[in-house]
Design a protein around this motif. Structure first.
Motif, PDB file in Angstrom:
ATOM      1  N   SER A 323       0.841  -1.199   0.000  1.00  0.00           N
ATOM      2  CA  SER A 323       0.000   0.000   0.000  1.00  0.00           C
ATOM      3  C   SER A 323       0.870   1.241   0.000  1.00  0.00           C
ATOM      4  CB  SER A 323      -0.912   0.024   1.229  1.00  0.00           C
ATOM      5  OG  SER A 323      -0.167   0.289   2.399  1.00  0.00           O
ATOM      6  N   PRO A 324       0.403   2.326  -0.620  1.00  0.00           N
ATOM      7  CA  PRO A 324       1.150   3.582  -0.541  1.00  0.00           C
ATOM      8  C   PRO A 324       1.087   4.207   0.843  1.00  0.00           C
ATOM      9  CG  PRO A 324      -0.934   3.907  -1.701  1.00  0.00           C
ATOM     10  CD  PRO A 324      -0.780   2.429  -1.493  1.00  0.00           C
ATOM     11  N   GLY A 325       0.007   3.929   1.589  1.00  0.00           N
ATOM     12  CA  GLY A 325      -0.129   4.509   2.918  1.00  0.00           C
ATOM     13  C   GLY A 325       0.918   4.013   3.889  1.00  0.00           C
ATOM     14  N   ALA A 326       1.307   2.745   3.764  1.00  0.00           N
ATOM     15  CA  ALA A 326       2.330   2.196   4.654  1.00  0.00           C
ATOM     16  C   ALA A 326       3.677   2.857   4.408  1.00  0.00           C
ATOM     17  CB  ALA A 326       2.423   0.689   4.465  1.00  0.00           C
ATOM     18  N   ALA A 327       4.017   3.045   3.133  1.00  0.00           N
ATOM     19  CA  ALA A 327       5.288   3.695   2.813  1.00  0.00           C
ATOM     20  C   ALA A 327       5.291   5.137   3.311  1.00  0.00           C
ATOM     21  CB  ALA A 327       5.526   3.650   1.307  1.00  0.00           C
ATOM     22  N   GLU A 328       4.181   5.819   3.134  1.00  0.00           N
ATOM     23  CA  GLU A 328       4.083   7.204   3.603  1.00  0.00           C
ATOM     24  C   GLU A 328       4.223   7.282   5.122  1.00  0.00           C
ATOM     25  OE1 GLU A 328       0.985  10.684   2.565  1.00  0.00           O
ATOM     26  OE2 GLU A 328       0.189   9.171   3.954  1.00  0.00           O
ATOM     27  N   ALA A 329       3.617   6.324   5.825  1.00  0.00           N
ATOM     28  CA  ALA A 329       3.668   6.333   7.293  1.00  0.00           C
ATOM     29  C   ALA A 329       5.096   6.202   7.801  1.00  0.00           C
ATOM     30  CB  ALA A 329       2.801   5.208   7.848  1.00  0.00           C
ATOM     31  N   THR A 330       5.893   5.369   7.150  1.00  0.00           N
ATOM     32  CA  THR A 330       7.289   5.225   7.566  1.00  0.00           C
ATOM     33  C   THR A 330       8.035   6.542   7.434  1.00  0.00           C
ATOM     34  OG1 THR A 330       7.535   2.867   7.164  1.00  0.00           O
ATOM     35  CG2 THR A 330       9.493   4.211   6.862  1.00  0.00           C
ATOM     36  N   THR A 331       7.806   7.253   6.335  1.00  0.00           N
ATOM     37  CA  THR A 331       8.481   8.532   6.116  1.00  0.00           C
ATOM     38  C   THR A 331       8.045   9.569   7.145  1.00  0.00           C
ATOM     39  OG1 THR A 331       8.662   8.093   3.748  1.00  0.00           O
ATOM     40  CG2 THR A 331       8.876  10.382   4.462  1.00  0.00           C
ATOM     41  N   LEU A 332       6.754   9.627   7.421  1.00  0.00           N
ATOM     42  CA  LEU A 332       6.228  10.645   8.325  1.00  0.00           C
ATOM     43  C   LEU A 332       6.509  10.333   9.787  1.00  0.00           C
ATOM     44  CD1 LEU A 332       2.782  11.368   6.606  1.00  0.00           C
ATOM     45  CD2 LEU A 332       4.853  12.764   6.530  1.00  0.00           C
ATOM     46  N   GLN A 333       6.487   9.069  10.151  1.00  0.00           N
ATOM     47  CA  GLN A 333       6.623   8.691  11.562  1.00  0.00           C
ATOM     48  C   GLN A 333       8.077   8.523  11.987  1.00  0.00           C
ATOM     49  OE1 GLN A 333       4.189   5.192  12.004  1.00  0.00           O
ATOM     50  NE2 GLN A 333       2.297   6.265  11.471  1.00  0.00           N
ATOM     51  N   SER A 352       4.030   1.226  17.631  1.00  0.00           N
ATOM     52  CA  SER A 352       4.784   2.320  18.232  1.00  0.00           C
ATOM     53  C   SER A 352       6.027   2.638  17.424  1.00  0.00           C
ATOM     54  CB  SER A 352       5.190   1.940  19.663  1.00  0.00           C
ATOM     55  OG  SER A 352       6.114   2.870  20.182  1.00  0.00           O
ATOM     56  N   ASP A 353       6.253   3.936  17.194  1.00  0.00           N
ATOM     57  CA  ASP A 353       7.402   4.359  16.392  1.00  0.00           C
ATOM     58  C   ASP A 353       8.714   4.222  17.159  1.00  0.00           C
ATOM     59  OD1 ASP A 353       5.543   5.018  14.461  1.00  0.00           O
ATOM     60  OD2 ASP A 353       5.298   7.047  15.230  1.00  0.00           O
ATOM     61  N   THR A 354       8.632   4.094  18.489  1.00  0.00           N
ATOM     62  CA  THR A 354       9.840   3.880  19.287  1.00  0.00           C
ATOM     63  C   THR A 354      10.324   2.441  19.134  1.00  0.00           C
ATOM     64  OG1 THR A 354       9.123   5.552  20.864  1.00  0.00           O
ATOM     65  CG2 THR A 354      10.832   4.019  21.588  1.00  0.00           C
ATOM     66  N   ALA A 355       9.411   1.506  19.312  1.00  0.00           N
ATOM     67  CA  ALA A 355       9.687   0.079  19.112  1.00  0.00           C
ATOM     68  C   ALA A 355       8.344  -0.657  19.166  1.00  0.00           C
ATOM     69  CB  ALA A 355      10.623  -0.447  20.187  1.00  0.00           C
ATOM     70  N   PRO A 356       8.084  -1.564  18.250  1.00  0.00           N
ATOM     71  CA  PRO A 356       9.005  -2.069  17.219  1.00  0.00           C
ATOM     72  C   PRO A 356       8.917  -1.328  15.890  1.00  0.00           C
ATOM     73  CG  PRO A 356       7.021  -3.386  17.219  1.00  0.00           C
ATOM     74  CD  PRO A 356       6.828  -2.340  18.304  1.00  0.00           C
ATOM     75  N   ASN A 358       6.431   0.092  12.551  1.00  0.00           N
ATOM     76  CA  ASN A 358       5.414  -0.553  11.721  1.00  0.00           C
ATOM     77  C   ASN A 358       5.976  -1.845  11.126  1.00  0.00           C
ATOM     78  OD1 ASN A 358       4.030   1.770  12.335  1.00  0.00           O
ATOM     79  ND2 ASN A 358       4.415   2.743  10.352  1.00  0.00           N
ATOM     80  N   LEU A 359       5.123  -2.859  11.036  1.00  0.00           N
ATOM     81  CA  LEU A 359       5.589  -4.179  10.617  1.00  0.00           C
ATOM     82  C   LEU A 359       4.605  -4.848   9.666  1.00  0.00           C
ATOM     83  CD1 LEU A 359       6.721  -5.556  14.102  1.00  0.00           C
ATOM     84  CD2 LEU A 359       8.218  -4.671  12.298  1.00  0.00           C
ATOM     85  N   ARG A 360       5.101  -5.840   8.958  1.00  0.00           N
ATOM     86  CA  ARG A 360       4.231  -6.729   8.205  1.00  0.00           C
ATOM     87  C   ARG A 360       3.836  -7.869   9.132  1.00  0.00           C
ATOM     88  NH1 ARG A 360       5.593 -10.723   3.045  1.00  0.00           N
ATOM     89  NH2 ARG A 360       3.399 -11.263   2.606  1.00  0.00           N
ATOM     90  N   ALA A 361       2.583  -7.887   9.552  1.00  0.00           N
ATOM     91  CA  ALA A 361       2.138  -8.873  10.531  1.00  0.00           C
ATOM     92  C   ALA A 361       0.993  -9.738  10.031  1.00  0.00           C
ATOM     93  CB  ALA A 361       1.702  -8.172  11.820  1.00  0.00           C
ATOM     94  N   ASP A 362       0.296  -9.307   8.969  1.00  0.00           N
ATOM     95  CA  ASP A 362      -0.935  -9.953   8.525  1.00  0.00           C
ATOM     96  C   ASP A 362      -0.739 -10.517   7.117  1.00  0.00           C
ATOM     97  OD1 ASP A 362      -2.955  -8.675  10.741  1.00  0.00           O
ATOM     98  OD2 ASP A 362      -1.456  -7.216  10.081  1.00  0.00           O
ATOM     99  N   TYR A 363      -1.263 -11.740   6.893  1.00  0.00           N
ATOM    100  CA  TYR A 363      -0.926 -12.467   5.672  1.00  0.00           C
ATOM    101  C   TYR A 363      -2.131 -13.174   5.063  1.00  0.00           C
ATOM    102  CZ  TYR A 363       3.860 -11.841   7.355  1.00  0.00           C
ATOM    103  OH  TYR A 363       5.045 -11.296   7.798  1.00  0.00           O
ATOM    104  N   VAL A 364      -2.139 -13.224   3.722  1.00  0.00           N
ATOM    105  CA  VAL A 364      -3.034 -14.083   2.945  1.00  0.00           C
ATOM    106  C   VAL A 364      -2.129 -14.847   1.991  1.00  0.00           C
ATOM    107  CG1 VAL A 364      -4.948 -14.213   1.328  1.00  0.00           C
ATOM    108  CG2 VAL A 364      -4.978 -12.482   3.137  1.00  0.00           C
ATOM    109  N   LEU A 365      -1.927 -16.144   2.251  1.00  0.00           N
ATOM    110  CA  LEU A 365      -0.931 -16.932   1.530  1.00  0.00           C
ATOM    111  C   LEU A 365      -1.594 -18.155   0.902  1.00  0.00           C
ATOM    112  CD1 LEU A 365       1.873 -16.837   4.256  1.00  0.00           C
ATOM    113  CD2 LEU A 365       1.838 -15.530   2.114  1.00  0.00           C
ATOM    114  N   PRO A 366      -1.750 -18.176  -0.421  1.00  0.00           N
ATOM    115  CA  PRO A 366      -2.368 -19.325  -1.088  1.00  0.00           C
ATOM    116  C   PRO A 366      -1.368 -20.436  -1.380  1.00  0.00           C
ATOM    117  CG  PRO A 366      -1.877 -17.642  -2.692  1.00  0.00           C
ATOM    118  CD  PRO A 366      -1.467 -17.080  -1.352  1.00  0.00           C
TER     119      PRO A 366
END
Length: 418
Positions: A323-333, A352-356, A358-366
């Motif tokens: 998503s573009p929103g995730a990339a933007e969040a990393t830059t802003l946060q 939390s921006d201190t730790a850990p 933003n992460l990839r935590a959710d998956y749809v894997l066929p």
């Protein structure tokens, strides 16, 4: 990684309708002629602090408070993404609440979004908040009083009361009720070569401790003449423990469960809650979905736990929802996000921006061989009008979780089934 906010399976059918639309953050499917089925997972944080409160909130949708506004918001996210089959994480175990959410929220247009009607749903008990009778956090006390954190720590899965942080599956396609398998009672010690910290748990505790912090479900979905095994779970966060890393190790093995289940030569040790043994048969279609609480590169995972799935020879992980929103969040946060090795476009959770960070935590894997026609993460950029559905942490939402919806994002994939 997911914050710790302070029995019988039910399969229900309701009236069907077909409504479709193409939201700004999800690719359209109509008119392609390719027969895609949209599978999704969404940790929507509809858990509540006391038993029965979720049902009360969903039974009275017109009351204007922070809880109902959150429920309307998460329903709108689902409507904008319009999945055909969706796993919901962090929905307190209550079959009536599952019905009320479907009828009072999903089937009612939210802010002009297309109403979504799911004729089939599946709910079953969760290990969360079920007292173990043992001192599982090793604080010297067996806590038997529901409602406090110590009780949650001593339960088979963390929860302030039985069923908190449960799961629901909604589907527009029939669920094969007789073939559903649940693995709530599977013992951690019965997984060969498990990662349980044996020096932390007593022999008596090891004898009763269950692997799944919620449950693992194999929910067969009938799509025409095809059957897809929707393999759903929500492993514990690999945090909130000590140097023994009991939660990190459990997260690893909860993820490993599906890796073994889809591999016939490795699944013979598995048994379900009815005593049936083994995993999937060779060639059977599957989709693994859920908040796995594990990032391939960053965070606190034990031995890169999620790579047991993303690098599995029978799993198609070549397409990564972004998503573009995730990339933007990393830059802003900034903060911890700037130290991450993973591509920020693939993040699915705003932590939390201190730790850990933003992460990839959710998956749809066929299953490998299944064509992925499209995929995405519902995370709009700030200039998008739908950003109001994800937003940023705000104290006004503190009664829920600090966000207008959840700190996780809905993840979807359009699959062309073999």
């Amino acid at each position: 990684m997911k914050k710790r906010a302070l029995l019988t399976a039910v399969l229900c059918a309701v009236s069907a309708a077909t409504i479709s639309a193409a939201p700004a953050t999800a690719a359209p499917r109509e008119g392609t002629g390719r027969g895609e089925v949209r599978f999704a997972t969404y940790n929507l944080s509809l858990n509540r602090p006391t038993p029965g409160l979720l049902r009360e909130h969903l039974a009275n949708p017109d009351v204007d408070d922070v809880y109902r506004r959150q429920a309307h918001n998460v329903a709108e996210v689902i409507q904008r993404a319009h999945p055909d089959v969706v796993l919901i994480n962090e929905f307190d175990y209550d079959s009536e609440a599952a019905r009320l959410f479907a009828e009072n929220f999903l089937a009612v247009s939210q802010n002009g979004a297309p109403a979504q009607r799911y004729p089939y749903r599946f709910v079953a008990p969760s290990n969360t908040g079920i007292a173990s009778g043992f001192d599982l956090n090793n604080n010297g006390v067996v806590d038997t009083t529901p409602g406090d954190q110590a009780y949650g720590d001593d339960s088979f899965g963390f929860g302030l009361f039985p069923g908190q942080y449960g799961m629901v599956v909604y589907s527009k396609y029939p669920i094969d009720a007789r073939a559903v398998r649940t693995f709530q009672l599977f013992k951690w010690r019965d997984m060969p070569g498990n990662a349980m910290p044996a020096d932390f748990y007593s022999p008596e505790e090891q004898a009763v401790l269950r692997l799944s912090s919620k449950s693992h479900w194999d929910v067969p979905i009938r799509v025409g003449k095809k059957t897809v095994h929707f393999l759903t779970s929500h492993p514990t966060p690999p945090t909130f423990d000590g140097p023994e890393d009991r939660n990190g190790r459990r997260n690893h093995d909860e993820i490993r469960f599906w890796a073994d289940y889809v591999t016939p030569r490795k699944s013979s040790y598995i048994y379900d809650d009815k005593g049936r043994k083994g995993g999937l048969k060779p060639g059977q279609n599957f989709v693994i979905a859920g908040d796995q609480n594990a990032d391939p590169y960053d965070g606190d995972s034990y031995q890169s736990a999620i790579r047991q799935l993303t690098e599995h020879p029978l799993v198609n992980a070549r397409t990564t929802p972004a998503s573009p929103g995730a990339a933007e969040a990393t830059t802003l946060q900034g903060g911890a996000n700037l130290t991450h090795r993973g591509d920020p476009r693939f993040d699915t959770a705003d932590f939390s921006d201190t730790a850990p960070g933003n992460l990839r935590a959710d998956y749809v894997l066929p299953r490998v061989g299944t064509k992925v026609a499209g995929s995405g993460v519902f995370w709009p950029v700030r200039a998008d009008p739908l950003f109001r559905l994800t937003g940023v942490f705000d104290p006004q939402w503190s009664a829920v979780n600090g966000f207008p919806t959840s700190d996780h994002r809905l993840v979807w994939a359009d699959l062309v089934l073999r």
